[in-house]
Design a protein around this motif. Structure first.
Motif, PDB file in Angstrom:
ATOM      1  N   ARG A  39       0.847  -1.201   0.000  1.00  0.00           N
ATOM      2  CA  ARG A  39       0.000   0.000   0.000  1.00  0.00           C
ATOM      3  C   ARG A  39       0.879   1.247   0.000  1.00  0.00           C
ATOM      4  N   CYS A  40       1.986   1.195   0.775  1.00  0.00           N
ATOM      5  CA  CYS A  40       2.946   2.295   0.787  1.00  0.00           C
ATOM      6  C   CYS A  40       3.566   2.473  -0.602  1.00  0.00           C
ATOM      7  N   LEU A  41       3.869   1.378  -1.271  1.00  0.00           N
ATOM      8  CA  LEU A  41       4.418   1.432  -2.630  1.00  0.00           C
ATOM      9  C   LEU A  41       3.488   2.211  -3.554  1.00  0.00           C
ATOM     10  N   LEU A  42       2.196   1.953  -3.467  1.00  0.00           N
ATOM     11  CA  LEU A  42       1.243   2.644  -4.333  1.00  0.00           C
ATOM     12  C   LEU A  42       1.096   4.115  -3.951  1.00  0.00           C
ATOM     13  N   ARG A  43       1.146   4.431  -2.657  1.00  0.00           N
ATOM     14  CA  ARG A  43       1.133   5.847  -2.247  1.00  0.00           C
ATOM     15  C   ARG A  43       2.377   6.554  -2.774  1.00  0.00           C
ATOM     16  N   HIS A  44       3.511   5.856  -2.697  1.00  0.00           N
ATOM     17  CA  HIS A  44       4.784   6.388  -3.199  1.00  0.00           C
ATOM     18  C   HIS A  44       4.674   6.655  -4.707  1.00  0.00           C
ATOM     19  N   ALA A  45       4.135   5.700  -5.437  1.00  0.00           N
ATOM     20  CA  ALA A  45       3.956   5.861  -6.892  1.00  0.00           C
ATOM     21  C   ALA A  45       3.035   7.043  -7.196  1.00  0.00           C
ATOM     22  N   GLU A  46       1.993   7.206  -6.402  1.00  0.00           N
ATOM     23  CA  GLU A  46       1.081   8.344  -6.603  1.00  0.00           C
ATOM     24  C   GLU A  46       1.808   9.670  -6.378  1.00  0.00           C
ATOM     25  N   LEU A  47       2.685   9.723  -5.380  1.00  0.00           N
ATOM     26  CA  LEU A  47       3.454  10.942  -5.132  1.00  0.00           C
ATOM     27  C   LEU A  47       4.401  11.239  -6.295  1.00  0.00           C
ATOM     28  N   ILE A  48       5.054  10.215  -6.797  1.00  0.00           N
ATOM     29  CA  ILE A  48       5.920  10.398  -7.967  1.00  0.00           C
ATOM     30  C   ILE A  48       5.071  10.875  -9.147  1.00  0.00           C
ATOM     31  N   ALA A  64       2.498  12.621  -9.076  1.00  0.00           N
ATOM     32  CA  ALA A  64       2.119  14.024  -8.842  1.00  0.00           C
ATOM     33  C   ALA A  64       3.336  14.956  -8.847  1.00  0.00           C
ATOM     34  N   LEU A  65       4.497  14.423  -9.212  1.00  0.00           N
ATOM     35  CA  LEU A  65       5.748  15.193  -9.278  1.00  0.00           C
ATOM     36  C   LEU A  65       6.186  15.727  -7.920  1.00  0.00           C
ATOM     37  N   ALA A  66       5.984  14.937  -6.886  1.00  0.00           N
ATOM     38  CA  ALA A  66       6.428  15.321  -5.549  1.00  0.00           C
ATOM     39  C   ALA A  66       7.954  15.350  -5.504  1.00  0.00           C
ATOM     40  N   ASP A  67       8.490  16.202  -4.644  1.00  0.00           N
ATOM     41  CA  ASP A  67       9.942  16.269  -4.512  1.00  0.00           C
ATOM     42  C   ASP A  67      10.426  15.255  -3.470  1.00  0.00           C
ATOM     43  N   ALA A 100      10.021  11.463   1.264  1.00  0.00           N
ATOM     44  CA  ALA A 100      10.858  10.903   2.330  1.00  0.00           C
ATOM     45  C   ALA A 100      10.146   9.869   3.205  1.00  0.00           C
ATOM     46  N   PRO A 101       8.911  10.116   3.676  1.00  0.00           N
ATOM     47  CA  PRO A 101       8.276   9.106   4.536  1.00  0.00           C
ATOM     48  C   PRO A 101       8.026   7.770   3.830  1.00  0.00           C
ATOM     49  N   THR A 102       7.536   7.819   2.587  1.00  0.00           N
ATOM     50  CA  THR A 102       7.283   6.554   1.890  1.00  0.00           C
ATOM     51  C   THR A 102       8.603   5.899   1.471  1.00  0.00           C
ATOM     52  N   THR A 103       9.594   6.704   1.130  1.00  0.00           N
ATOM     53  CA  THR A 103      10.909   6.152   0.784  1.00  0.00           C
ATOM     54  C   THR A 103      11.496   5.412   1.980  1.00  0.00           C
ATOM     55  N   ALA A 104      11.390   6.014   3.156  1.00  0.00           N
ATOM     56  CA  ALA A 104      11.917   5.372   4.365  1.00  0.00           C
ATOM     57  C   ALA A 104      11.210   4.045   4.631  1.00  0.00           C
ATOM     58  N   GLU A 105       9.902   4.027   4.521  1.00  0.00           N
ATOM     59  CA  GLU A 105       9.156   2.782   4.754  1.00  0.00           C
ATOM     60  C   GLU A 105       9.504   1.727   3.706  1.00  0.00           C
ATOM     61  N   LEU A 148      14.292   2.082  -9.458  1.00  0.00           N
ATOM     62  CA  LEU A 148      13.558   1.422 -10.534  1.00  0.00           C
ATOM     63  C   LEU A 148      12.047   1.643 -10.420  1.00  0.00           C
ATOM     64  N   VAL A 149      11.544   1.758  -9.206  1.00  0.00           N
ATOM     65  CA  VAL A 149      10.127   2.094  -9.035  1.00  0.00           C
ATOM     66  C   VAL A 149       9.856   3.471  -9.648  1.00  0.00           C
ATOM     67  N   ALA A 150      10.747   4.422  -9.385  1.00  0.00           N
ATOM     68  CA  ALA A 150      10.575   5.754  -9.991  1.00  0.00           C
ATOM     69  C   ALA A 150      10.637   5.661 -11.511  1.00  0.00           C
ATOM     70  N   MET A 151      11.529   4.822 -12.031  1.00  0.00           N
ATOM     71  CA  MET A 151      11.620   4.633 -13.482  1.00  0.00           C
ATOM     72  C   MET A 151      10.343   4.001 -14.039  1.00  0.00           C
TER      73      MET A 151
END
Length: 163
Positions: free
Chosen positions: A86-95, A97-100, A105-110, A122-125
């Protein structure tokens, strides 16, 4: 008037470059489940029927069950997934949305508890690659000329060929 562009009318060398990104994700060991969770989820969030249709099949091939395939694209916190996915998908949604980096940082840490640093890149890619397909699909009104099968769609072979 809505114009529909067939998949094969997009320049072959550009399609090939995007396909090579997908192959690179796999070659570097990003699990197919992670790839398809991200790509199908973002395709649905972005409203791209073209990529959603394609990635539904790949998600099933990666082992995602029908209920999850049907639910992807909705709020990650409501999905029947382990917390890290679920965190992975939140992280993907932030990417998406062009989040910095600070917002990520919170999803990256998790996620760093479950994925190595290379896989986080690779997830960002994967997000960048599916967004390219989504933007093409949406802006051009792309459709499949025929059912998505290797025999019916020139240039598609196996599961690694389109979005």
């Amino acid at each position: 008037m809505k114009i529909h562009i067939e998949f094969d009318l997009t320049p072959a060398e550009f399609r090939q470059a995007l396909r090579q990104m997908s192959e690179g994700l796999k070659a570097r060991g990003l699990p197919p489940r992670v790839i398809e969770l991200v790509k199908l989820h973002l395709s649905r969030r972005n409203g791209c029927a073209f990529s959603s249709e394609f990635h539904e099949r790949l998600a099933r091939e990666a082992g995602l069950d029908e209920a999850l395939v049907a639910a992807l694209g909705s709020d990650p916190d409501t999905l029947p997934l382990p917390a890290w996915e679920r965190c992975l998908l939140r992280h993907a949604e932030l990417i998406n949305a062009l989040a910095d980096a600070q917002a990520l940082a919170p999803t990256t840490a998790e996620l760093s508890l479950h994925l190595c640093r290379e896989h986080l890149v690779l997830v960002a890619m994967a997000c960048a690659q599916i967004n390219a397909w989504n933007r093409l699909g949406r802006s051009l009104g792309m459709t499949w000329a025929a059912p998505v099968t290797p025999a019916a769609t020139p240039g598609l072979q196996g599961t690694a060929q389109a979005a």
